[in-house]
Design a protein around this motif. Structure first.
Motif, short mmCIF file in Angstrom:
data_model
loop_
_atom_site.label_atom_id
_atom_site.label_comp_id
_atom_site.label_asym_id
_atom_site.label_seq_id
_atom_site.Cartn_x
_atom_site.Cartn_y
_atom_site.Cartn_z
N UNK A 19 0.78 -1.11 0.04
CA UNK A 19 -0.18 -0.05 -0.08
C UNK A 19 0.85 1.22 0.09
N UNK A 20 1.97 0.99 0.75
CA UNK A 20 2.89 2.42 0.62
C UNK A 20 4.06 2.29 -0.12
N UNK A 21 4.30 1.22 -0.74
CA UNK A 21 5.70 1.28 -2.00
C UNK A 21 5.38 2.25 -2.68
N UNK A 22 6.70 2.95 -3.02
CA UNK A 22 6.81 3.86 -4.04
C UNK A 22 6.20 5.36 -3.59
N UNK A 23 6.12 5.44 -2.34
CA UNK A 23 5.54 6.78 -1.72
C UNK A 23 6.78 7.61 -1.44
N UNK A 24 7.81 7.49 -2.00
CA UNK A 24 8.76 8.47 -1.41
C UNK A 24 8.66 10.03 -1.54
N UNK A 25 7.69 10.18 -2.53
CA UNK A 25 7.35 11.61 -2.73
C UNK A 25 6.38 12.29 -1.85
N UNK A 26 5.57 11.19 -0.77
CA UNK A 26 4.89 11.62 0.14
C UNK A 26 5.47 11.87 1.37
N UNK A 27 5.10 12.62 2.29
CA UNK A 27 5.60 12.75 3.59
C UNK A 27 5.18 11.82 4.49
N UNK A 142 10.38 1.99 4.75
CA UNK A 142 9.45 2.63 3.86
C UNK A 142 9.66 4.07 3.86
N UNK A 143 10.55 4.49 2.72
CA UNK A 143 10.84 5.75 2.57
C UNK A 143 9.83 6.85 2.30
N UNK A 144 9.88 7.96 2.91
CA UNK A 144 9.22 9.04 2.60
C UNK A 144 9.72 10.46 2.50
#
Length: 162
Positions: A19-27, A142-144
């Motif tokens: 669900x949160x993979x690839x969410x590096x552009x979100x805080x 999970x990078x943000x």
């Protein structure tokens, strides 16, 4: 007071990661909201007035309890903490889950301690998987845009809040 027997299932971990993979552009906050498995955590962050802080520049490392982790607390605990008169205690518990800086799983070592934003140290144990205090990390790194989230299966409590 915490039930120490709650373990997150593989399905929960997989869902949270997907669900949160690839969410590096979100805080951190937006990443948690979009995941859908941190509704209680997000509500608590809002009640404690920590949204702006966790949307700030950071970087922060957040050990994020899932909704299931909050549900494992004794009945009525979450509702009591969300009351305005308990805002200070709630903020202390939430900031105990946050470490300044970006700490990736590769940065961890067995029995290391990290000082939380709340001020007390948490201990990392690598003997049986990755554990933060009594909580197991079920999804890591999970990078943000302003840090990293590590999903944990229990709410951890600072001294005096257990």
């Amino acid at each position: 007071m915490l039930r120490k027997t709650l373990l997150a299932t593989v399905a929960t971990a997989a869902f949270a990661t997907a669900a949160i993979a690839g969410s590096a552009k979100k805080d951190i906050v937006d990443t948690a909201v979009s995941a859908g498995t941190f509704e209680t955590l997000v509500a608590a962050v809002q009640a404690a007035d920590l949204v702006d802080t966790l949307k700030g520049d950071g970087p922060f490392t957040v050990f994020a309890p899932t909704d299931e982790a909050f549900a494992a607390l004794p009945e009525g605990t979450v509702e009591e903490l969300l009351k305005p008169e308990n805002k200070e205690q709630l903020a202390a518990i939430l900031t105990y889950h946050v470490v300044p800086g970006k700490v990736m799983s590769t940065d961890l070592s067995d029995d290391m301690e990290a000082t939380t934003v709340q001020g007390e140290a948490i201990t990392i144990d690598l003997d049986n998987g990755v554990m933060v205090e009594e909580a197991t990390v079920v999804s890591a790194d999970i990078e943000t845009s302003n840090g990293v989230i590590h999903v944990i299966d229990q709410v951890i409590l600072p001294e005096g809040n257990s």
